[in-house]
Design an enzyme around this catalytic site. Sequence first.
Site, PDB file in Angstrom:
ATOM      1  N   CYS A   1     -12.055  -5.255  -3.687  1.00 48.40           N
ATOM      2  CA  CYS A   1     -12.415  -3.869  -2.873  1.00 48.40           C
ATOM      3  C   CYS A   1     -13.496  -2.984  -3.488  1.00 48.40           C
ATOM      4  CB  CYS A   1     -11.019  -3.064  -2.693  1.00 48.40           C
ATOM      5  SG  CYS A   1     -10.432  -2.611  -4.413  1.00 48.40           S
TER       6      CYS A   1
ATOM      7  N   GLU B   1      -4.189   1.430   0.922  1.00 48.83           N
ATOM      8  CA  GLU B   1      -5.227   1.135  -0.250  1.00 48.83           C
ATOM      9  C   GLU B   1      -6.140   0.169   0.668  1.00 48.83           C
ATOM     10  OE1 GLU B   1      -6.056   3.024  -2.582  1.00 48.83           O
ATOM     11  OE2 GLU B   1      -4.243   3.944  -2.996  1.00 48.83           O
TER      12      GLU B   1
ATOM     13  N   GLU C   1      -3.016   4.983  -6.425  1.00 44.05           N
ATOM     14  CA  GLU C   1      -2.281   4.109  -7.679  1.00 44.05           C
ATOM     15  C   GLU C   1      -3.253   3.642  -8.431  1.00 44.05           C
ATOM     16  OE1 GLU C   1      -0.778   0.643  -5.170  1.00 44.05           O
ATOM     17  OE2 GLU C   1       0.877   1.645  -4.650  1.00 44.05           O
TER      18      GLU C   1
ATOM     19  N   ASN D   1      -6.277 -10.846  -3.832  1.00 47.27           N
ATOM     20  CA  ASN D   1      -7.609 -11.018  -4.694  1.00 47.27           C
ATOM     21  C   ASN D   1      -7.355 -11.113  -6.291  1.00 47.27           C
ATOM     22  OD1 ASN D   1      -7.022  -8.428  -4.424  1.00 47.27           O
ATOM     23  ND2 ASN D   1      -8.977  -7.610  -4.757  1.00 47.27           N
TER      24      ASN D   1
HETATM   25  P1  NAD Z   1      -5.151  -8.757   4.563  1.00 45.19           P
HETATM   26  O1  NAD Z   1      -5.166  -7.408   5.258  1.00 45.19           O
HETATM   27  O2  NAD Z   1      -5.584  -9.893   5.405  1.00 45.19           O
HETATM   28  O3  NAD Z   1      -3.565  -9.081   4.151  1.00 45.19           O
HETATM   29  C1  NAD Z   1      -2.899  -8.187   3.001  1.00 45.19           C
HETATM   30  C2  NAD Z   1      -1.396  -8.587   3.084  1.00 45.19           C
HETATM   31  O4  NAD Z   1      -1.081  -8.074   4.366  1.00 45.19           O
HETATM   32  C3  NAD Z   1      -1.106 -10.066   3.171  1.00 45.19           C
HETATM   33  O5  NAD Z   1       0.149 -10.303   2.138  1.00 45.19           O
HETATM   34  C4  NAD Z   1      -0.963 -10.394   4.473  1.00 45.19           C
HETATM   35  O6  NAD Z   1       0.134 -11.246   4.534  1.00 45.19           O
HETATM   36  C5  NAD Z   1      -0.184  -9.153   4.921  1.00 45.19           C
HETATM   37  N1  NAD Z   1      -0.398  -8.687   6.492  1.00 45.19           N
HETATM   38  C6  NAD Z   1      -1.215  -9.268   7.108  1.00 45.19           C
HETATM   39  N2  NAD Z   1      -0.882  -8.887   8.594  1.00 45.19           N
HETATM   40  C7  NAD Z   1       0.058  -8.186   8.424  1.00 45.19           C
HETATM   41  C8  NAD Z   1       0.893  -7.236   9.377  1.00 45.19           C
HETATM   42  N3  NAD Z   1       0.618  -7.415  10.673  1.00 45.19           N
HETATM   43  N4  NAD Z   1       1.872  -6.853   8.845  1.00 45.19           N
HETATM   44  C9  NAD Z   1       2.333  -6.773   7.724  1.00 45.19           C
HETATM   45  N5  NAD Z   1       1.651  -7.475   6.741  1.00 45.19           N
HETATM   46  C10 NAD Z   1       0.832  -8.072   7.022  1.00 45.19           C
HETATM   47  O7  NAD Z   1      -6.070  -8.618   3.261  1.00 45.19           O
HETATM   48  P2  NAD Z   1      -6.540  -9.729   2.258  1.00 45.19           P
HETATM   49  O8  NAD Z   1      -7.432 -10.599   2.741  1.00 45.19           O
HETATM   50  O9  NAD Z   1      -5.193 -10.309   1.304  1.00 45.19           O
HETATM   51  O10 NAD Z   1      -7.171  -8.696   1.112  1.00 45.19           O
HETATM   52  C11 NAD Z   1      -8.388  -8.277   1.138  1.00 45.19           C
HETATM   53  C12 NAD Z   1      -8.400  -6.939   1.436  1.00 45.19           C
HETATM   54  O11 NAD Z   1      -7.843  -6.227   0.601  1.00 45.19           O
HETATM   55  C13 NAD Z   1      -9.872  -6.519   1.205  1.00 45.19           C
HETATM   56  O12 NAD Z   1     -10.227  -5.470   2.704  1.00 45.19           O
HETATM   57  C14 NAD Z   1      -9.874  -5.612   0.192  1.00 45.19           C
HETATM   58  O13 NAD Z   1     -10.811  -4.414   0.084  1.00 45.19           O
HETATM   59  C15 NAD Z   1      -8.586  -5.038   0.102  1.00 45.19           C
HETATM   60  N6  NAD Z   1      -8.319  -4.380  -1.173  1.00 45.19           N
HETATM   61  C16 NAD Z   1      -8.081  -3.204  -1.385  1.00 45.19           C
HETATM   62  C17 NAD Z   1      -7.711  -2.851  -2.555  1.00 45.19           C
HETATM   63  C18 NAD Z   1      -7.742  -1.278  -3.023  1.00 45.19           C
HETATM   64  O14 NAD Z   1      -7.298  -0.914  -3.949  1.00 45.19           O
HETATM   65  N7  NAD Z   1      -8.205  -0.284  -2.051  1.00 45.19           N
HETATM   66  C19 NAD Z   1      -7.513  -3.847  -3.680  1.00 45.19           C
HETATM   67  C20 NAD Z   1      -7.534  -5.047  -3.467  1.00 45.19           C
HETATM   68  C21 NAD Z   1      -7.836  -5.456  -2.236  1.00 45.19           C
END
Ligand code: NAD
Length: 490
Positions: A288, A254, A466, A156
């Site tokens: 998020c 996170e 973080e 994002n």
């Molecule tokens: P996602 O969980 O789909 O993917 C995140 C990362 O994980 C990607 O690089 C993806 O390739 C990897 N991934 C997916 N499956 C995996 C697996 N089985 N093993 C290892 N890695 C794997 O999330 P997204 O759609 O990229 O991002 C959106 C999400 O991120 C939302 O839920 C948002 O709230 C969260 N987010 C949280 C914060 C925070 O600081 N809390 C900040 C930004 C985004």
Amino acid sequence: MADKTYPKKIYHWIEDREIESSPGDFIPKINPADGRLLSQITRGNEKDVDNAVSQAEKKLTEWKNTPIISRANILRQASILLQKKRDEIAQIVHLETGKSVKDALAETDGAAELGFFYAGEGRRFYGKVTSSAMPDRSAMIIRKPVGVCALIIPFNTPIANVAWKSFPSLLCGNTVILKASSDTPYTPVWFAKILKEAGLPEGIFSVLQGKGVEVGNALLEDERINLVSFTGSEETGRLIAQKVSSRFVKLSLELGGKNPFVVCDDADLDKASDFAISSAFSNAGQRCASASRIVVFSSIYEKFKKMLIEKAKNLKVGISDSDNLGPVINEKQLNKILTALQQAKKEGVKILIGGYRLTEGKFKKGFFISPTILENVTVKSDIYDCELFGPVTSLHKVRDFKEAVALANNSSYGLTSAIHTNNNNRIQEFIKNIQAGVVSVNGPTYGSEPHLPFGGVKQSGNGTREPGIEALDFYSDMQTVYVKHDPSAV
Ligand code: NAD
């Protein structure tokens, strides 16, 4: 950088070079603004993971033994380069995400600030000196590198996400393998080149491309990985936690949020509605911290609702600097949001504004959703506690402060929260009772700063934080040192 200058093929970054996977499969990267193929990403596999981890392991001693101030100076230089080349990376982020160049520049500036913050921490890498009950014994706590770190990031805010994890982990003397998101694959490779230009020795920072279930899984299964830092969805976070639990790997999660934005009857409604709109819809709601549940006192509900709808109507969708929000990241995400909205309608949820894909003219092939405000979402609705990660928010009517706090806390998540009121007693009680890692009073739910920890409670994470100096605790192992001496032997 026009579309044509974005690389047509995107590779891993290992041993300071761009490397293609063997046997040479590729994953398409689609431009979310126009639905066209932007690039092809090399599809990583176990061999690439092995290669990157071997490098990281080999280089660990060299990097650990590099004085922390020298490490910090490299990070400072990288931050200077980020500032100098801000236009270049902002164009990359703009193409990968469809957010405006203006927003991508702001994100880049934030990433550089974060780098400067951690570079400064190199000269303040404090441990503790404390007392000992035993005579002639001193006691202290020092920080040591953890080892080889796997950093897994979401799409994002791509350059900020890279910076949040890379700067503190490198400062602490760890070697790093960053798993790129397939939605924003080139940003980390560009960053790796910046680190190289800033003087980071070869093999200390690698980037892996590919699918989460393939390259991500292989990375998590590699026993040479000592730390996993993940930011992403709750669903993936849960999988990762299960995967590494038997190895007691140091883990930071996170995760998502369904963040309440409370508007009391004594609030400045004009300001509150401005902040509610920007908190819900900036970055097309793909934050998020986005305000996805707007909780309003019943006595001002109708007035506030009208104001919010008027302001939402004025939002401009598009990818230029004069627009307020761009597309969502990919077609899968677009369909997930539209399906959830259809289902919500069937359950009696009312769509006050938006709720549909934009398909005319410049929006034709892109993944644009009209800013959407919902009403009549009950705690039983499927959509109530489901993080949509798009330009969708819901309005909730409550009788009073007590009911507002109860509803705000009625979520499996606990990431950010906001309250708008001029009553100090309400402010203090909200801070005391809200179950959230971040509280904003009379402001937006965004705007985190490099020196302040960010993170959530409940299902929004596992309690780590973080950035800030708190991240240094996660990326370091603490060592307690006792030194006994003999005064008679001098
Ligand atoms: P996602 O969980 O789909 O993917 C995140 C990362 O994980 C990607 O690089 C993806 O390739 C990897 N991934 C997916 N499956 C995996 C697996 N089985 N093993 C290892 N890695 C794997 O999330 P997204 O759609 O990229 O991002 C959106 C999400 O991120 C939302 O839920 C948002 O709230 C969260 N987010 C949280 C914060 C925070 O600081 N809390 C900040 C930004 C985004």
